[in-house]
Design a protein around this motif. Structure first.
Motif, PDB file in Angstrom:
ATOM      1  N   VAL A  77      21.234 -34.440 -21.515  1.00 29.88           N
ATOM      2  CA  VAL A  77      22.480 -34.218 -20.794  1.00 29.88           C
ATOM      3  C   VAL A  77      22.135 -33.844 -19.359  1.00 29.88           C
ATOM      4  CG1 VAL A  77      24.520 -32.772 -20.627  1.00 29.88           C
ATOM      5  CG2 VAL A  77      23.753 -33.547 -22.846  1.00 29.88           C
ATOM      6  N   LEU A  78      22.655 -34.604 -18.442  1.00 33.24           N
ATOM      7  CA  LEU A  78      22.343 -34.413 -17.031  1.00 33.24           C
ATOM      8  C   LEU A  78      23.123 -33.217 -16.473  1.00 33.24           C
ATOM      9  CD1 LEU A  78      20.738 -35.843 -14.752  1.00 33.24           C
ATOM     10  CD2 LEU A  78      22.860 -36.970 -14.146  1.00 33.24           C
ATOM     11  N   PRO A  79      22.426 -32.212 -15.939  1.00 35.54           N
ATOM     12  CA  PRO A  79      23.149 -31.080 -15.363  1.00 35.54           C
ATOM     13  C   PRO A  79      23.805 -31.472 -14.032  1.00 35.54           C
ATOM     14  CG  PRO A  79      20.807 -30.826 -14.987  1.00 35.54           C
ATOM     15  CD  PRO A  79      20.978 -32.047 -15.844  1.00 35.54           C
ATOM     16  N   TYR A  98      15.319 -37.113 -14.586  1.00 35.01           N
ATOM     17  CA  TYR A  98      15.565 -35.815 -15.231  1.00 35.01           C
ATOM     18  C   TYR A  98      15.040 -35.825 -16.666  1.00 35.01           C
ATOM     19  CZ  TYR A  98      17.760 -31.745 -17.198  1.00 35.01           C
ATOM     20  OH  TYR A  98      17.962 -30.560 -17.837  1.00 35.01           O
ATOM     21  N   VAL A  99      15.261 -36.916 -17.391  1.00 34.41           N
ATOM     22  CA  VAL A  99      14.782 -37.000 -18.775  1.00 34.41           C
ATOM     23  C   VAL A  99      13.253 -36.957 -18.808  1.00 34.41           C
ATOM     24  CG1 VAL A  99      14.661 -38.504 -20.789  1.00 34.41           C
ATOM     25  CG2 VAL A  99      16.836 -38.186 -19.623  1.00 34.41           C
ATOM     26  N   LEU A 100      12.603 -37.647 -17.870  1.00 31.71           N
ATOM     27  CA  LEU A 100      11.142 -37.698 -17.871  1.00 31.71           C
ATOM     28  C   LEU A 100      10.488 -36.426 -17.335  1.00 31.71           C
ATOM     29  CD1 LEU A 100      10.552 -41.353 -16.614  1.00 31.71           C
ATOM     30  CD2 LEU A 100      10.147 -40.460 -18.908  1.00 31.71           C
ATOM     31  N   GLY A 102      12.390 -33.566 -15.608  1.00 30.85           N
ATOM     32  CA  GLY A 102      13.175 -32.347 -15.512  1.00 30.85           C
ATOM     33  C   GLY A 102      13.704 -32.038 -14.123  1.00 30.85           C
ATOM     34  N   HIS A 103      13.659 -33.036 -13.214  1.00 26.89           N
ATOM     35  CA  HIS A 103      14.219 -32.847 -11.886  1.00 26.89           C
ATOM     36  C   HIS A 103      14.742 -34.178 -11.350  1.00 26.89           C
ATOM     37  CE1 HIS A 103       9.735 -33.171 -11.277  1.00 26.89           C
ATOM     38  NE2 HIS A 103      10.160 -34.250 -10.624  1.00 26.89           N
ATOM     39  N   CYS A 104      15.322 -34.153 -10.173  1.00 27.80           N
ATOM     40  CA  CYS A 104      15.972 -35.348  -9.614  1.00 27.80           C
ATOM     41  C   CYS A 104      14.951 -36.321  -9.010  1.00 27.80           C
ATOM     42  CB  CYS A 104      17.006 -34.943  -8.571  1.00 27.80           C
ATOM     43  SG  CYS A 104      16.314 -34.236  -7.067  1.00 27.80           S
ATOM     44  N   PHE A 105      15.438 -37.488  -8.630  1.00 27.11           N
ATOM     45  CA  PHE A 105      14.606 -38.536  -8.040  1.00 27.11           C
ATOM     46  C   PHE A 105      13.951 -38.052  -6.747  1.00 27.11           C
ATOM     47  CE2 PHE A 105      14.378 -42.121  -5.026  1.00 27.11           C
ATOM     48  CZ  PHE A 105      13.433 -42.893  -5.678  1.00 27.11           C
ATOM     49  N   ASN A 106      14.712 -37.361  -5.889  1.00 28.10           N
ATOM     50  CA  ASN A 106      14.158 -36.887  -4.619  1.00 28.10           C
ATOM     51  C   ASN A 106      13.014 -35.899  -4.837  1.00 28.10           C
ATOM     52  OD1 ASN A 106      15.897 -38.456  -3.114  1.00 28.10           O
ATOM     53  ND2 ASN A 106      17.457 -36.855  -2.991  1.00 28.10           N
ATOM     54  N   CYS A 107      13.150 -35.022  -5.831  1.00 29.49           N
ATOM     55  CA  CYS A 107      12.065 -34.076  -6.135  1.00 29.49           C
ATOM     56  C   CYS A 107      10.836 -34.820  -6.653  1.00 29.49           C
ATOM     57  CB  CYS A 107      12.533 -33.046  -7.151  1.00 29.49           C
ATOM     58  SG  CYS A 107      13.742 -31.878  -6.498  1.00 29.49           S
ATOM     59  N   GLN A 108      11.050 -35.910  -7.423  1.00 28.47           N
ATOM     60  CA  GLN A 108       9.924 -36.699  -7.901  1.00 28.47           C
ATOM     61  C   GLN A 108       9.214 -37.386  -6.740  1.00 28.47           C
ATOM     62  OE1 GLN A 108       8.581 -36.640 -10.804  1.00 28.47           O
ATOM     63  NE2 GLN A 108       7.042 -38.198 -10.366  1.00 28.47           N
ATOM     64  N   VAL A 109       9.993 -37.903  -5.792  1.00 33.73           N
ATOM     65  CA  VAL A 109       9.398 -38.537  -4.606  1.00 33.73           C
ATOM     66  C   VAL A 109       8.576 -37.498  -3.842  1.00 33.73           C
ATOM     67  CG1 VAL A 109       9.932 -39.563  -2.363  1.00 33.73           C
ATOM     68  CG2 VAL A 109      11.121 -40.348  -4.404  1.00 33.73           C
TER      69      VAL A 109
END
Length: 188
Positions: A77-79, A98-100, A102-109
């Motif tokens: 479930v997406l917060p 988030y599923v992979l 635990g954070h957003c796309f920008n944080c992954q970048v």
């Protein structure tokens, strides 16, 4: 018997109800009831209780059923906000990350950029690839062992029972070894 004669008598509760209506006491009871009333239980936020074999709790002021899948639901479930940067999550973009992670796309970048600056990105990518190959190898071995340990007899579409000899198993084992070598070659 004349038509204007009452064929049925009113009961006392009916008469009392009419009196209450005529005098404006609309909410008054016309009869006294007796019987069992269930004792009410009052619960507060976070309490957990069981009724008829089901567990219940109160979250955000709402009574909710506790199921076996609640923990799984939390993972997908997406917060509303990212746990790292507190920015609004965008479902079309951030759901996968988030599923992979635990954070957003920008944080992954940002995390990948930091790893690239430190020179560790290729090492992390290799570790992820190797873990994936190891998982595929384990799944393949489990599937293959189940295939080998199944019955040697099969029922055809016509209903005939065919018994297969073990000569095909030797070929399968050779092919298994080749497949495992190929999977290991995928590791970096």
């Amino acid at each position: 018997m004349p038509d204007n004669v009452l064929k049925k008598e009113f009961q006392q509760k009916d008469v009392q109800r009419l009196r209450n209506l005529m005098t404006g006491k609309y909410g008054e009871k016309a009869s006294v009831g007796t019987g069992y009333t269930k004792q009410q239980e009052f619960h507060e936020e976070g309490d957990i209780w069981e009724v008829d074999g089901r567990q219940w709790t109160i979250k955000n002021g709402i009574k909710q059923n506790i199921t076996k899948l609640d923990k799984a639901k939390e993972g997908i479930v997406l917060p509303l906000f990212c746990s790292c940067c507190n920015n609004v999550m965008k479902p079309h973009l951030d759901k996968r990350w988030y599923v992979l992670y635990g954070h957003c796309f920008n944080c992954q970048v940002d995390a990948e950029h930091k790893l690239r600056k430190e020179g560790k990105l290729e090492e992390v990518e290799q570790q992820i690839t190797n873990d994936h190959v190891d998982g595929m190898t384990k799944d393949f071995e489990v599937w293959f062992n189940e295939l080998l340990n199944t019955n040697d007899s099969f029922v055809t579409e016509q209903g005939d029972v065919e018994k297969w000899d073990g000569s095909g198993k030797e070929q399968l084992i050779k092919q298994k070894e080749e497949a495992l070598k190929y999977l290991q070659s995928l590791k970096k």
